[in-house]
Structures are given as C-alpha cells and as structure tokens.
Design a protein around this motif. Structure first.
Motif, PDB file in Angstrom:
ATOM      1  N   VAL A 147      47.823 -37.257 -22.247  1.00  0.00           N
ATOM      2  CA  VAL A 147      48.412 -36.820 -23.505  1.00  0.00           C
ATOM      3  C   VAL A 147      48.992 -35.426 -23.333  1.00  0.00           C
ATOM      4  CG1 VAL A 147      46.860 -38.133 -25.015  1.00  0.00           C
ATOM      5  CG2 VAL A 147      46.235 -35.824 -24.305  1.00  0.00           C
ATOM      6  N   LEU A 148      49.889 -35.092 -24.254  1.00  0.00           N
ATOM      7  CA  LEU A 148      50.306 -33.707 -24.444  1.00  0.00           C
ATOM      8  C   LEU A 148      49.688 -33.236 -25.765  1.00  0.00           C
ATOM      9  CD1 LEU A 148      52.898 -35.168 -22.897  1.00  0.00           C
ATOM     10  CD2 LEU A 148      53.866 -32.886 -23.191  1.00  0.00           C
ATOM     11  N   ILE A 149      49.260 -32.004 -25.812  1.00  0.00           N
ATOM     12  CA  ILE A 149      48.607 -31.469 -26.996  1.00  0.00           C
ATOM     13  C   ILE A 149      49.548 -30.505 -27.699  1.00  0.00           C
ATOM     14  CG2 ILE A 149      47.508 -29.543 -25.752  1.00  0.00           C
ATOM     15  CD1 ILE A 149      45.051 -29.952 -27.587  1.00  0.00           C
ATOM     16  N   SER A 150      49.583 -30.550 -29.020  1.00  0.00           N
ATOM     17  CA  SER A 150      50.442 -29.630 -29.771  1.00  0.00           C
ATOM     18  C   SER A 150      49.831 -28.232 -29.753  1.00  0.00           C
ATOM     19  CB  SER A 150      50.610 -30.112 -31.218  1.00  0.00           C
ATOM     20  OG  SER A 150      49.371 -30.106 -31.895  1.00  0.00           O
ATOM     21  N   GLN A 151      50.674 -27.236 -29.989  1.00  0.00           N
ATOM     22  CA  GLN A 151      50.217 -25.848 -29.936  1.00  0.00           C
ATOM     23  C   GLN A 151      49.133 -25.569 -30.963  1.00  0.00           C
ATOM     24  OE1 GLN A 151      54.254 -24.176 -30.308  1.00  0.00           O
ATOM     25  NE2 GLN A 151      53.851 -22.997 -28.453  1.00  0.00           N
ATOM     26  N   ASP A 152      49.307 -26.097 -32.193  1.00  0.00           N
ATOM     27  CA  ASP A 152      48.299 -25.829 -33.227  1.00  0.00           C
ATOM     28  C   ASP A 152      46.971 -26.500 -32.899  1.00  0.00           C
ATOM     29  OD1 ASP A 152      49.613 -28.250 -33.595  1.00  0.00           O
ATOM     30  OD2 ASP A 152      49.268 -28.299 -35.742  1.00  0.00           O
ATOM     31  N   ALA A 153      47.025 -27.705 -32.286  1.00  0.00           N
ATOM     32  CA  ALA A 153      45.785 -28.369 -31.888  1.00  0.00           C
ATOM     33  C   ALA A 153      45.102 -27.605 -30.753  1.00  0.00           C
ATOM     34  CB  ALA A 153      46.068 -29.799 -31.465  1.00  0.00           C
ATOM     35  N   LYS A 194      61.698 -33.550 -27.037  1.00  0.00           N
ATOM     36  CA  LYS A 194      60.598 -33.185 -26.131  1.00  0.00           C
ATOM     37  C   LYS A 194      60.535 -31.664 -25.988  1.00  0.00           C
ATOM     38  CE  LYS A 194      61.896 -37.311 -23.525  1.00  0.00           C
ATOM     39  NZ  LYS A 194      63.245 -37.418 -24.098  1.00  0.00           N
ATOM     40  N   ASN A 195      59.935 -31.034 -26.974  1.00  0.00           N
ATOM     41  CA  ASN A 195      59.848 -29.566 -26.973  1.00  0.00           C
ATOM     42  C   ASN A 195      58.593 -29.136 -26.197  1.00  0.00           C
ATOM     43  OD1 ASN A 195      60.212 -26.879 -27.490  1.00  0.00           O
ATOM     44  ND2 ASN A 195      60.121 -27.041 -29.706  1.00  0.00           N
ATOM     45  N   VAL A 196      58.642 -29.336 -24.865  1.00  0.00           N
ATOM     46  CA  VAL A 196      57.509 -29.027 -24.005  1.00  0.00           C
ATOM     47  C   VAL A 196      57.506 -27.528 -23.709  1.00  0.00           C
ATOM     48  CG1 VAL A 196      56.379 -29.485 -21.800  1.00  0.00           C
ATOM     49  CG2 VAL A 196      57.638 -31.317 -22.966  1.00  0.00           C
ATOM     50  N   ARG A 224      38.691 -40.772 -23.463  1.00  0.00           N
ATOM     51  CA  ARG A 224      38.682 -39.419 -22.894  1.00  0.00           C
ATOM     52  C   ARG A 224      39.901 -39.323 -21.982  1.00  0.00           C
ATOM     53  NH1 ARG A 224      34.876 -35.344 -21.883  1.00  0.00           N
ATOM     54  NH2 ARG A 224      35.242 -34.135 -19.979  1.00  0.00           N
ATOM     55  N   TRP A 225      40.910 -38.604 -22.432  1.00  0.00           N
ATOM     56  CA  TRP A 225      42.169 -38.515 -21.701  1.00  0.00           C
ATOM     57  C   TRP A 225      42.429 -37.092 -21.230  1.00  0.00           C
ATOM     58  CZ3 TRP A 225      46.045 -41.891 -25.048  1.00  0.00           C
ATOM     59  CH2 TRP A 225      45.657 -43.223 -24.975  1.00  0.00           C
ATOM     60  N   ARG A 226      43.318 -36.986 -20.239  1.00  0.00           N
ATOM     61  CA  ARG A 226      43.628 -35.693 -19.627  1.00  0.00           C
ATOM     62  C   ARG A 226      44.886 -35.095 -20.249  1.00  0.00           C
ATOM     63  NH1 ARG A 226      46.586 -34.427 -15.004  1.00  0.00           N
ATOM     64  NH2 ARG A 226      46.878 -36.682 -14.675  1.00  0.00           N
ATOM     65  N   ILE A 227      44.845 -33.787 -20.509  1.00  0.00           N
ATOM     66  CA  ILE A 227      45.995 -33.067 -21.079  1.00  0.00           C
ATOM     67  C   ILE A 227      46.919 -32.653 -19.943  1.00  0.00           C
ATOM     68  CG2 ILE A 227      46.727 -31.048 -22.399  1.00  0.00           C
ATOM     69  CD1 ILE A 227      43.976 -31.074 -23.755  1.00  0.00           C
ATOM     70  N   VAL A 228      48.189 -33.123 -20.005  1.00  0.00           N
ATOM     71  CA  VAL A 228      49.150 -32.808 -18.938  1.00  0.00           C
ATOM     72  C   VAL A 228      50.243 -31.843 -19.412  1.00  0.00           C
ATOM     73  CG1 VAL A 228      48.748 -34.999 -17.760  1.00  0.00           C
ATOM     74  CG2 VAL A 228      50.574 -34.832 -19.489  1.00  0.00           C
ATOM     75  N   GLY A 229      50.284 -31.548 -20.686  1.00  0.00           N
ATOM     76  CA  GLY A 229      51.321 -30.641 -21.185  1.00  0.00           C
ATOM     77  C   GLY A 229      51.027 -30.183 -22.600  1.00  0.00           C
ATOM     78  N   MET A 230      51.849 -29.248 -23.055  1.00  0.00           N
ATOM     79  CA  MET A 230      51.716 -28.714 -24.406  1.00  0.00           C
ATOM     80  C   MET A 230      53.089 -28.745 -25.067  1.00  0.00           C
ATOM     81  SD  MET A 230      50.163 -25.024 -25.622  1.00  0.00           S
ATOM     82  CE  MET A 230      48.650 -25.366 -24.707  1.00  0.00           C
ATOM     83  N   VAL A 231      53.129 -29.179 -26.343  1.00  0.00           N
ATOM     84  CA  VAL A 231      54.395 -29.305 -27.059  1.00  0.00           C
ATOM     85  C   VAL A 231      54.313 -28.559 -28.391  1.00  0.00           C
ATOM     86  CG1 VAL A 231      55.018 -31.527 -26.053  1.00  0.00           C
ATOM     87  CG2 VAL A 231      53.658 -31.448 -28.150  1.00  0.00           C
ATOM     88  N   LYS A 232      55.486 -28.235 -28.891  1.00  0.00           N
ATOM     89  CA  LYS A 232      55.586 -27.730 -30.253  1.00  0.00           C
ATOM     90  C   LYS A 232      55.905 -28.921 -31.142  1.00  0.00           C
ATOM     91  CE  LYS A 232      57.978 -24.498 -33.306  1.00  0.00           C
ATOM     92  NZ  LYS A 232      59.075 -23.508 -33.446  1.00  0.00           N
ATOM     93  N   ASP A 233      54.910 -29.367 -31.904  1.00  0.00           N
ATOM     94  CA  ASP A 233      55.054 -30.527 -32.786  1.00  0.00           C
ATOM     95  C   ASP A 233      54.094 -30.331 -33.955  1.00  0.00           C
ATOM     96  OD1 ASP A 233      54.761 -33.050 -34.069  1.00  0.00           O
ATOM     97  OD2 ASP A 233      55.519 -34.057 -32.278  1.00  0.00           O
TER      98      ASP A 233
END
Length: 783
Positions: free
Chosen positions: A535-541, A519-521, A563-572
C-alpha cells in the motif's frame, strides 16, 4: 411581607425595561443553547441505544450473490447463533415526478412473529399479489396514499404495484438521508415477479453479542465453504451506519460554541451590573447614610442579579426544551426512533439553573462587592462629566488628538471617550473581540474545508462516478458503460473502510496504470500490477500513525484482516473524514475482501468533452443505460459530488454561523448597554454641546464614533486572539469531525472588520438616537 431592600431590587430590575430585557435575553440565549444541545445529544444517544438494543436489529448481516443454498439452515447450526434468517432483497428504480428514486424491496416469507424487521402497520393492510407495503417515511420522496399504483423498473422491465398499506419500522432510516426508499412484499410474489431463484441477504442474531466479530469471521468462512459469495457485510447494531460519531462531533462543537455564548453572557451581565452600580452611586451613598450595612447593600444588588437569572433561566429553559424537542423529533423521524422518547431529566433542569442563576451570581459578586464598598462621602461627591476625568484619561485624550486631530471635533470627542469608563470599556471590548474571534474561527473553518474538498477532488480526474449497490463483474458492466456515447475512458475504483490502531481508514483501490487517479507520490514508489500486500499511505494517515515507508500496517474489517507493507507516501485527502487513506490496487483490494479479481464496486468515467453541460448529459445517458441492466447503479458527476460535499459542509457551517450570530447578538447587547449608560452619564456634557450650537446629528456622531471606535479596538484584539483560536478550533474539528489543514485567508481579517463594525453600528442605533433627541433644558437639570 416583602422587605424594602427586596422591593428596591425588583424596582431596579423593572425600572430600566430595555436593559432588563436585553440582559434577560442574553442569559436566556446561553441557557437555551446549552439546554437544547444537551437535551438533543442525550436523547439522540438514548434513542440510538434503544433502537440498537430492542428493535429486532440483526447482530450480523451478510449481503451475498443470489444463492439457492438454504443459508438460514446453514447458519442456524453454527456456534453462538441464536436465530438466522434468509431474505430476498431487490433494488428497483421507483418512478417519481422528478425522475426516479432507489427503492429496496424486502421479500418476507411470513409477516407474523418476525425475528427481524419488526414493523408496525400504520395504515392499510399487509400486501397480497402484485402489492407492496411501503414505509411511511417514503412519502418524503413523493406524496402517495394507500391504494395508489407505483411504477418500478428492474433492468429493462417495468412493473406496477399497488400500495397495500403503510408501515413504520424502527431503525429504518428515512430516504431523506439515505436517498433510498424501503418496502415489503411476500417473498414468493417477489421472486415470481422479478424472476429470482434464491436469497441474497442473511440476518443473524447471536447468543453472545460480545463475540460478534469472531463469529462473523467464522460464519463468512462457512458461507464460502458452501459456495456463497459474500459481497458485503455489516457487523454490530448501528442504524447510523457509522455516522453516530459525526453527530457526536457536531454536538461537541455546538456545545463549545454555546459555552462561548455563555461566556459573553457573563460579560454582558458584568456590564449591566457595573452600569447599574455607576448609575446608583448616589443611591448607595444614601442607603449607607441612613444606616444600611455593606452586606445589606450587597445582598440587595445580588438579589437583582438573581432576578435577572431567574427570568433568563425560565425563558431559556422553555426555549431550550422546545428547540431540543424539535431537533430530536427531526432525528427521530429520519432515523426511525421513538418520537415519544423525549424526557426532561432532573440533571437538565439543574444544569440550566446552575448556568442561568449560579454563573451570573458568581460572576457578579466581586464587582458588586467592590462597588458597594464605596463610602458615603465618595458616593455623594460628584457624578457625571467630572467623574470621568483622570490623569490617565487626559493622556488618552492627548494621544487621540495627536493621532486623529484631522477628524471633525465630534469624532475626536467620541474617540477620546472610548476608555472613559475603563472597566466597562474592557468588558465591552472583550465581548466584541470574542465575537470577532468566533467569526474568524468559523471563517477559517470554511477556508480549511474548501481546501480539503479541492485537494480531494484534485486526486480524481474523473468526470462522473458510477456506484453499484453491490460489486459487479467489470467484464459485464465496463463494456456496457464504454458503449455509451461520450465515454472516453472507464476505470474501476474500490473503497473499503478498515480499522487500524489509529482509527478508521479508507482502503482505496485503483488500477496501477490509472489515468483518472492523480498519482501525487511524495515519497517512495507507485504501485505495480505484480504487487502483493503493498500500500501507499497518505500524509495525514502517516502523521497520525507515525508509520514510514518500509513499515508494515495492520488493518481489518469485521470479516478479514491483513498486514501489508508501505511502499510509498501520497498526498490524498479522501480519508480526511476518518483516519486517512491507504492506496492499493483494485486486485489487491478485491483479494482482501475475498471478491473475484475482476469485480468493481465503482467506476470512474472520463467524458470526451470537458463542457459541464455535456458531462451532465453523459451522466443521464449512463443512468438510463445502467437502469436497463441488472446492475442497479447511482450515477453522479464530479461536480455533483463536490456540490453534495459542499452542501453537507454548508449545513454544518450554517449551524456554526447561527451560533456565531447568537454570540454576536450578546456582544452587540453589551455594546448597546455600554453606550446607553454613556449617554445617561454624559447628559450634562450633551447639554453643553447643544447649548454651544451642536445639532442632534453632531451629538449622534460623538456616540457613533465611540461605538465604532470600540469595535475597531475589538477587531485589533480579535486578530491577536482570533488566529490562535481559529487554529485551536480547526484542531478540535480535526479530532472530532474532519481532519483539515489550517488554511488562513487574510481576507477573513477584512471580513471580520466589516462584521465587527457592522455589529457596532447596529448596536449604537438606539443610544445614538436617544442622545440626538436630548433637549438642553433636560440636560442642565440633570442631578
């Protein structure tokens, strides 16, 4: 009758056979590359279009849980449905000498007037009881012939079937690419033999193909209302299963590199022309002295360039068509295309002529015009050693003496001669620098792709992955897997490719308390079991989309949307090959796909041992265990997945390095040409050196030093232009092939130096050998 000037142009081309060969080869390389790439990309696109439009491909395909519902009748009564059919497909394990291969068997109620799978029988007969009709491409897995017996495993049962015949089905992709063979049986025999009670595949052809997305969603609702569980779907006709854009990206990159090779060919041609003009300065003076006008002299040398172009174009066109045909037939065999579809279009020939003849003529016009404007007096005044002297040349010699005065005199003389002919030196250095920059770009690409792979697998701490043909109930498969000796932990994993406003994205589902997903948040929070629509969104996305934490993201498949809400960002970087990654829970991913909550498309496995040999043994035990269940699975270790990904990258990198080798060949030919002319011009100087006691080895050292010196100068320039070029190349790759970070390895500069020096050294062999064998008497009689 041929004019004297035309005869002279032909003699100029044929007199120096080696130079002509190298120049024609350089032009042919550029024409070959562009012709082959243009031909195969055009034929590949046309072949796919032909398959998708006219070979019985379904517009919509549903893969369902086995059902006794008359799916074909239900679907055929829906709006926009032209034809519907239900089939039974069984996934088996085909025993082969190296182990086993997955084999999908399609059960057909009739082999006459098929609305789909319109195959052609190429050998043998249609199948009867306990017989199977095999795809001809299946022989790439292991050799077999009509009448042979094959052994199949379904669950714990073993079956033996006789091969009744061979068939060729358009759009059935070869197992060489898919890892999955194909065959046909009578549906009644298939169900009876494998104890099946219903169909599990529905195929639909539409009246209005443009409305396929809306129709697919409506049909999915109809199936759900009839208690038919849709496990997967495919909407649209695409035999590459979404890979066509990858091939298009590869063709685009190869076309760019081919253009670079063509640019170097221009440098080579300019070097040849300037060399020829320098060599024939007295001839030009003589021609003008007897009345030839500048325009006549210009046409004479342009005729020579045109002859180079005609020869190079003819050779390049033949080689390009042959190579393009070979590449297309490879794709045709593996994608079930029509191998006879190869067409040499007029535009292909016109492009080859423009590239092979038009570009050289355009590039050579200005230097020839400048060279032929020399006056009779200038042309007949001096040639050889003295012609290279100038105030600027003396300053360069002084700089070289000051910097390299400690070197042997032969080496100093070679270094002082680097820019003796500035125009020729600039062309040579430019060609070598571009070769070095291309090498650096491909080296940097390799480093960047390796970084992507490392980051991808750094996020997943599993030792093995189990992938199912269709999602399976976790409660049924996890206990079986957990009971295998050596399994420490199992976790379900889900991946669905969804469409967004910025492209295709990997929707990945993991368990909230995962120990096998890192979990690289980097911002926001992680997921919880109570989350819904998050969802969590990746940095590149995030970078591509411009979305931030708290924003909502819209995405959809062919059947469902959300249609979902972004709650975090991850490196993936798992979605680096597409538009990025959205991380959610398995439960939410299953809810989105309308699957039961406990279904799992894939399992991650951690071994009790970190030893690779133990992990490999565990993978084999898992494969053997799951092969005896109804869940047909593919087991791969993490190491195998890395190697498989690296293998794919290696193939693409090999293609890139092949083009770089062609570019380097053109650059090396340019250096060879320059040094060969230098030897010719300095024969008097060589004679003086030999008369003063210099051995052939010392003379050779002069020209070897000059060649390597040009290489080192090229390396310095290549560093300046190569790093920005490598960055631009990575950005191009990211836009058409694989989203990669720019990772520059300083060791690449040393590798590039070795590459250029080695290239320069190889290019000097011929001229150096020629210079070392010059006799004193010959040199003093020169001119």
């Amino acid at each position: 009758m041929m004019s004297p000037l035309t005869k002279k142009a032909i003699r100029d081309v044929t007199r120096r056979k080696l130079r002509t060969t190298l120049t024609v080869l350089g032009i042919a390389i550029g024409v070959t590359g562009l012709t082959a790439i243009s031909m195969v990309s055009g034929q590949f696109t046309a072949g796919l279009r032909s398959l998708n439009d006219s070979t019985g491909q379904p517009d919509i395909e549903f893969f369902t849980a086995p059902t006794s519902t008359n799916v074909a009748d239900v679907l055929s009564r829906q709006p926009n449905v032209k034809t519907a059919a239900a089939e039974t497909v069984v996934s088996t394990r085909w025993a082969i000498p190296s182990g086993h291969e997955l084999l999908n068997i399609v059960g057909l109620s009739s082999f006459r007037d098929l609305p789909f799978q319109q195959f052609s029988l190429t050998a043998g007969a249609l199948p009867g009881a306990n017989e199977i009709l095999m795809e001809a491409s299946d022989r790439s897995v292991t050799p077999f012939k009509v009448g042979d017996q094959i052994e199949l495993q379904v669950g714990a049962d073993i079956y033996h079937l006789r091969v009744s015949g061979l068939t060729r089905t358009p759009a059935v992709v070869s197992p060489t690419l898919t890892g999955r063979a194909s065959g046909y049986m009578r549906e009644s025999d298939l169900r009876s033999l494998f104890h099946l009670t219903g169909s599990n595949t529905a195929l639909v052809r539409l009246n209005d193909y443009g409305a396929r997305a809306d129709t697919a969603r409506q049909l999915a609702q109809v199936l759900a209302s009839n208690d038919v569980v849709v496990l997967q779907s495919a909407v649209g006709r695409d035999v590459t299963q979404g890979s066509s854009s990858t091939f298009t990206g590869i063709f685009t990159i190869m076309r760019v590199l081919s253009v670079v090779a063509l640019l170097l060919t221009v440098f080579l041609l300019l070097s040849t022309v300037t060399t020829l003009l320098t060599e024939q300065v007295p001839v030009i003076g003589t021609m003008k002295a007897i009345g030839a006008r500048t325009g006549q002299v210009l046409r004479n040398y342009l005729t020579g360039v045109a002859l180079y172009g005609v020869l190079g174009t003819a050779l390049g066109l033949v080689l390009g068509v042959g190579l393009g045909d070979l590449l297309y037939r490879f794709f045709a065999v593996n994608f079930g295309m029509d191998e006879s579809l190869v067409v040499i279009s007029p535009s292909l020939v016109i492009t080859a002529v423009l590239v092979g003849i038009g570009v050289p003529l355009a590039a050579a016009t200005i230097p020839i015009l400048i060279g032929t404007r020399i006056t009779v007096k200038q042309a007949l005044t001096g040639y050889g050693l003295s012609s290279g002297d100038s105030r600027r040349g003396r300053r360069w010699s002084a700089v070289m003496r000051a910097m390299f005065g400690y070197l042997p005199q032969a080496a100093q003389l070679g270094l002082r001669s680097i820019f003796r002919r500035r125009t020729r030196a600039v062309l040579t250095v430019s060609a070598l620098a571009i070769s070095g920059a291309a090498f650096l770009a491909v080296q940097t690409t390799t480093s960047s792709w390796n970084a992507v792979l490392n980051d991808i697998f750094a996020s997943y701490h599993a030792d093995a992955f189990v992938g199912f043909n269709n999602p399976q109930p976790s409660g049924a498969v996890e206990p079986v897997v957990a009971g295998v000796r050596g399994v420490a932990r199992t976790e379900p994993l889900s991946e669905t490719f969804v469409s967004t406003s910025w492209g295709t994205v990997s929707l990945t589902g993991v368990v909230p308390d995962s120990a096998l997903y890192h979990k690289n948040v980097v911002a926001g929070r992680w997921l919880t079991s109570s989350d819904e629509g998050t969802v969590l969104i990746s940095q590149d996305a995030a970078q591509r989309s411009g979305l931030h934490i708290g924003d909502s993201v819209d995405f959809h498949t062919d059947l469902y949307s959300a249609r979902w809400r972004i709650v975090g960002m991850v490196k993936d970087l798992k979605g680096a090959g597409v538009g990025g990654t959205l991380i959610t829970t398995v439960a939410q991913a299953n809810a989105f796909n309308h699957l039961p909550e406990d279904y799992a498309p894939e399992l991650m496995i951690r071994s009790t041992s970190s030893n690779q040999a133990d992990i490999n043994a565990l993978a084999k035990r898992l494969d053997d265990t799951l092969g005896g269940t109804a869940a047909q699975a593919t087991v791969q270790t993490s190491s195998q997945e890395i190697q498989q990904s690296q293998g794919g990258f290696l193939i693409i990198s090999a293609v890139f390095y092949s083009v770089v080798a062609i570019i380097a060949l053109v650059g090396g030919i340019g250096l060879f040409n320059a040094l060969a002319m230098s030897v010719l011009e300095r024969r008097r100087e060589i004679g003086i050196l030999r008369s003063m006691g210099a051995t052939g080895r010392k003379v050779a050292q002069v020209f070897w030093t000059e060649g390597v010196g040009l290489g080192v100068v090229s390396w310095l320039i290549a560093i300046v232009i190569g790093i920005p070029a490598a960055y631009g190349f990575i950005q191009l790759l990211s836009s058409v092939l694989l989203n990669s970070p720019f990772v520059f390895n300083s060791v690449s500069m040393l590798a590039m130096l070795i590459f250029i020096v080695a290239l320069a050294s190889l290019a000097t062999i011929g001229p150096v050998w020629s210079a070392s064998r010059v006799r004193i008497a010959e040199t003093l009689r020169y001119e």
